[in-house]
Enzyme design. Sequence first.
Site, PDB file in Angstrom:
ATOM      1  N   SER A  10      36.731  57.149  37.434  1.00 27.17           N
ATOM      2  CA  SER A  10      36.932  55.703  37.374  1.00 27.17           C
ATOM      3  C   SER A  10      36.007  55.092  36.335  1.00 27.17           C
ATOM      4  CB  SER A  10      36.657  55.064  38.730  1.00 27.17           C
ATOM      5  OG  SER A  10      36.611  53.659  38.608  1.00 27.17           O
ATOM      6  N   HIS A  33      41.093  56.704  35.569  1.00 26.71           N
ATOM      7  CA  HIS A  33      41.398  55.719  36.604  1.00 26.71           C
ATOM      8  C   HIS A  33      40.887  54.352  36.164  1.00 26.71           C
ATOM      9  CE1 HIS A  33      42.519  54.684  40.750  1.00 26.71           C
ATOM     10  NE2 HIS A  33      41.443  53.920  40.789  1.00 26.71           N
ATOM     11  N   ASP A  35      40.428  50.555  37.223  1.00 30.55           N
ATOM     12  CA  ASP A  35      40.378  49.626  38.351  1.00 30.55           C
ATOM     13  C   ASP A  35      40.547  48.193  37.865  1.00 30.55           C
ATOM     14  OD1 ASP A  35      39.886  51.224  40.760  1.00 30.55           O
ATOM     15  OD2 ASP A  35      38.043  51.820  39.743  1.00 30.55           O
ATOM     16  N   MET A  37      40.797  44.326  39.005  1.00 30.23           N
ATOM     17  CA  MET A  37      40.476  43.427  40.122  1.00 30.23           C
ATOM     18  C   MET A  37      40.557  41.988  39.632  1.00 30.23           C
ATOM     19  SD  MET A  37      37.175  45.433  41.672  1.00 30.23           S
ATOM     20  CE  MET A  37      37.059  47.226  41.580  1.00 30.23           C
ATOM     21  N   HIS A  66      45.017  51.123  38.903  1.00 27.04           N
ATOM     22  CA  HIS A  66      44.949  50.708  40.311  1.00 27.04           C
ATOM     23  C   HIS A  66      44.774  49.200  40.351  1.00 27.04           C
ATOM     24  CE1 HIS A  66      42.428  50.860  44.299  1.00 27.04           C
ATOM     25  NE2 HIS A  66      43.576  50.228  44.450  1.00 27.04           N
ATOM     26  N   MET A  68      44.152  46.006  42.112  1.00 30.75           N
ATOM     27  CA  MET A  68      43.612  45.344  43.305  1.00 30.75           C
ATOM     28  C   MET A  68      43.754  43.840  43.075  1.00 30.75           C
ATOM     29  SD  MET A  68      40.337  47.842  43.943  1.00 30.75           S
ATOM     30  CE  MET A  68      40.331  48.540  42.281  1.00 30.75           C
ATOM     31  N   MET A 137      42.359  54.437  50.396  1.00 32.11           N
ATOM     32  CA  MET A 137      41.018  53.923  50.094  1.00 32.11           C
ATOM     33  C   MET A 137      40.045  54.394  51.172  1.00 32.11           C
ATOM     34  SD  MET A 137      41.255  52.359  47.246  1.00 32.11           S
ATOM     35  CE  MET A 137      39.544  51.783  47.251  1.00 32.11           C
ATOM     36  N   ASP A 175      40.189  57.485  47.051  1.00 32.38           N
ATOM     37  CA  ASP A 175      39.292  56.721  46.181  1.00 32.38           C
ATOM     38  C   ASP A 175      38.209  56.077  47.034  1.00 32.38           C
ATOM     39  OD1 ASP A 175      38.060  55.025  44.389  1.00 32.38           O
ATOM     40  OD2 ASP A 175      39.867  53.929  43.825  1.00 32.38           O
TER      41      ASP A 175
END
Length: 220
Positions: A10, A33, A35, A37, A66, A68, A137, A175
């Site tokens: 990540s 990966h 992330d 957000m 991913h 979020m 998660m 994760d």
Amino acid sequence: MSHAPIIAPSILSADFARLDEEIKRIPSADWIHVDVMDGHFVPNLTIGAPVAKAIAKVTDKPLDCHLMIEDPGRWVSDYVDAGAHSVTFHAEATNDPVGIARRLRERGCGAGLTIKPGTLADGYLEMVSEFDLILIMSVEPGFGGQSFMPDMLDKVRAFRAEIDRLRLETRLEIDGGISPETIGSAAEAGCDTYVAGSAVYGAADPDAAIELLRERATVA
């Protein structure tokens, strides 16, 4: 399990000012990966599609994005356009996970579904065939460096049983708090894909850390 382990470092734990160099430090990574957000769905704000697109230009490795974020259906196409290999969104953020998954797959992008620690697997097991990836998660999403929650492995086992029962190729990812000490138990529970942030980028040699994680997952 039929799949060889995939290690997806990540970049949340990388130096955002030097992402090009940070990615070059992990040649053994299988995926990258990313992330995403939004500061609403989770209490943190990171990067968006323009940065994912920039990352895609400096690596040939598949981008595992991913999301979020709230209202993922509104934004998934931006990540396909940015060059994502797979886009994973939260079950808790949409009332139409299957519809979003089908849109992603129609565009040739892998579709992933993820659930937070407080969300039960029940209700999502029945739609596993609509996804290329299920992400469990093992920490509360939002921040890196948290401790692994071993009780989340019961969800892993439930999804692994359903994936195997249906003889699907769906990957089972985990994760949160993945390290050389925890990856073995995740592998034994049925995971085949692992996100690791601080365990990789917090190591003196990030690439050696990836190889150790892969070894521990394979032994399990």
